[in-house]
Design an enzyme around this catalytic site. Sequence first.
Site, short mmCIF file in Angstrom:
data_model
loop_
_atom_site.label_atom_id
_atom_site.label_comp_id
_atom_site.label_asym_id
_atom_site.label_seq_id
_atom_site.Cartn_x
_atom_site.Cartn_y
_atom_site.Cartn_z
CG ASP A 1 -3.38 -0.44 -1.51
OD1 ASP A 1 -3.37 0.76 -1.17
OD2 ASP A 1 -3.64 -1.37 -0.72
NE ARG B 1 1.89 4.60 11.70
CZ ARG B 1 2.67 4.61 10.62
NH1 ARG B 1 3.49 5.62 10.40
NH2 ARG B 1 2.64 3.61 9.76
CG ASP C 1 -3.23 4.17 -0.61
OD1 ASP C 1 -4.15 3.98 -1.43
OD2 ASP C 1 -3.03 3.43 0.37
CB SER D 1 -0.94 -0.06 1.19
OG SER D 1 -1.79 1.02 1.18
N GLY E 1 1.45 -0.91 12.97
CA GLY E 1 1.22 -2.31 12.59
C GLY E 1 1.66 -2.58 11.17
CD GLU F 1 -7.52 3.79 9.36
OE1 GLU F 1 -7.06 3.33 10.39
OE2 GLU F 1 -7.07 3.50 8.22
#
Length: 515
Positions: free
Chosen positions: A248, A478, A246, A65, A472, A340
Amino acid sequence: MTQFEKVFRNSALHPKPVGLVLQYGTAGFRTNAKELDHIMFRMGLLAVLRSKKTKATIGVMVTASHNPEEDNGVKLVDPMGEMVTPSWEEYSMQLANAEQDVLLTALKDVIEKEAISMDQDANIFIGKDTRYRAYFHYFNTQGCYGSPTMEGYYRKLSQAFVQLTKHAPNRTDDQKHLLVDGANGVGALRLRDMERFLQNQLQISLFNDCREGKLNFQCGADYVKVQQKPPQGVEMSVGERCCSFDGDADRIVYYYKDSDGCFHLQDGDKIATLIGTFLKDMLTQAGLDLQVAVVQTAYANGSSTRYLEDVLKVTVCCTKTGVKHLHHAAQEFDIGVYFEANGHGTVLFSNAAVHKIEKLAQDSSIKNEKKRTAAQLLHSTINVINQAVGDAISDMLLVEGVLAVQGLSVQQWDAIYSDLPNRQRKIKVADRRVITTTDAERRVVTPPGLQEAVDMLVKKYPQSRAFVRPSGTEDIIRVYAEADTQENTDALAQEVCLAVYRLAGGVGEEPKPLH
Ligand code: G16
C-alpha cells in the site's frame, strides 16, 4: 423504517461468526479476507459516526499492506490523514465484536457517549490497494497537500522535489536514475501516473508494476528488509540505487549491490539518519535554533541509535511498534523525524517551526547566500514531505532530494554507520496474547520466566540485544536479535525462538536454525 432498523436489517447480510473476536491491532483489523465481511460493514458504520462527530471527511482504508494477498484489513483515518484517535479504536472493537443481537445497542452506546447528532451529514472516502477482493485524499487539509485530487498531489510533491534539486545542478544521468520495486501494489500504479510531473529530474525504472506477479510475493519492502536480499523481478547492476515500496506504498527501503555482489540495505533507520543529518546541517547554516528529534522503535538497529545519539547528538525516543505511536511522539518536537526500521515513517514540523522557516525563506534582505539557500532548501523539504502519514512516494522524493543536494552516492550514504547484523523470526503459539510487554515492547512481562531466559541468552554474545513481542497484524510472535556477527545473531535468534516456543505455548514443530 428508521435508520436503526435499516442498519439492523443490513447487518444480517454481513453476519458476524458467533464467538469470533478480532482486535484493532497495530494498523487496524487484519486477518484472512474471508473473516472480514462483518468487520467491513461495521467499520463503515463507525466511519459514518466519526464523520458526524468531527464534521469532516473520514477515510476508510481497505488494505493488509505488507501481508499476503489472501489477507485483508481495514483501518480508519482521521480528518488530517492521521490514524484514528485511540478512544475510537476501543469503539471499533466494541462494534466489531458485538454479537448480532447486541449490535444496535453497541452502536447507540457510541452515539450517546460521543453525543453525536444523527442529523449531521457524513462524508467518507474509501481507499484500497491492488488486492482483488489508494489513497486517502486530503479533503480536510485546506490545500496543504495541493488541490485535493490525485493530480494536485502529484504536482505539489513534484514541484517541491524539482525545487530541491535546483540546488544540485550538476547531477549526472546516473545520479538521476532510480530502480523502483512497486511490490505489485498501488504505489506502482500511482508512480507511473506521477512520473510525468517530475520533469526528468528523476528517471525511474519501475519493476513489479502490477502487470504480472503477485502483491508482496517475493518482492516489496517487507520481503527485502526481512530476507535481507533483493526482490525478485528487479534487474540491478553493481552500484545502482534501488528502492522497494510495500503493497500500500507507505513503506520504503533502499539498497544496492556492491562489486563483490554483496547486498547492502538502507532501511528506515538509515533513511532517518540521512534526513536527520541533512536537517541539522541546514538548520545550522540557516542559523535557526530548532530541536530535531528522531523517533524509533525497538527494531532500530543499535548502531543507528548510537550514531544518532553520540555523533549527530539529536534526541532519540523509542516507542511501541506502530506508526500511530511514533507519530504521536514526534509531535512533541520542533522537528520530529520518525521511521520504523521497516521503512514506515515521515517527518513532522511544528507550526512554529514551519512559520520560522517560511519567514526566513522569504526574507529578501538576507545577504548571506549560504543562509538564504539553507532556508529555501528547508522550505522545499517541508513541501516534499507528507506529514499526515508515511507515504513511500513522498519519502522517496525526500531521500532523492537530500542525496542530490548533499551530493551523496548510495555507497556514501550507506557508509554513515555500519549496521549490526540482525535477524527477525516469527513463532506460532496457541494464543499470542499470553505474551505481554513493557518498556516500548523491549521487555516481556508475561509469561513468567521468558524475560529472564532472554536476558541469560543475550549475555552470551557480544554487543547483543533481543526482544520478543506479539505481532499486531499477524497471528504470530515476533523475535528480534542483533549481535556482533551474523553467526552469533542467528544463534541468539534461534535460542530466543526456542525459549518462546517452550515458555509461551509454541505450536507445531520446534523452531529450527535457519541454515
Ligand atoms: C503495520 C504498521 C507498522 C508496523 C507493522 C508491523 O505496517 O503500520 O507500523 O510496523 O504493521 O506490525 P506488527 O509487528 O505489529 O505486525 P503495514 O505496512 O502492514 O501497515
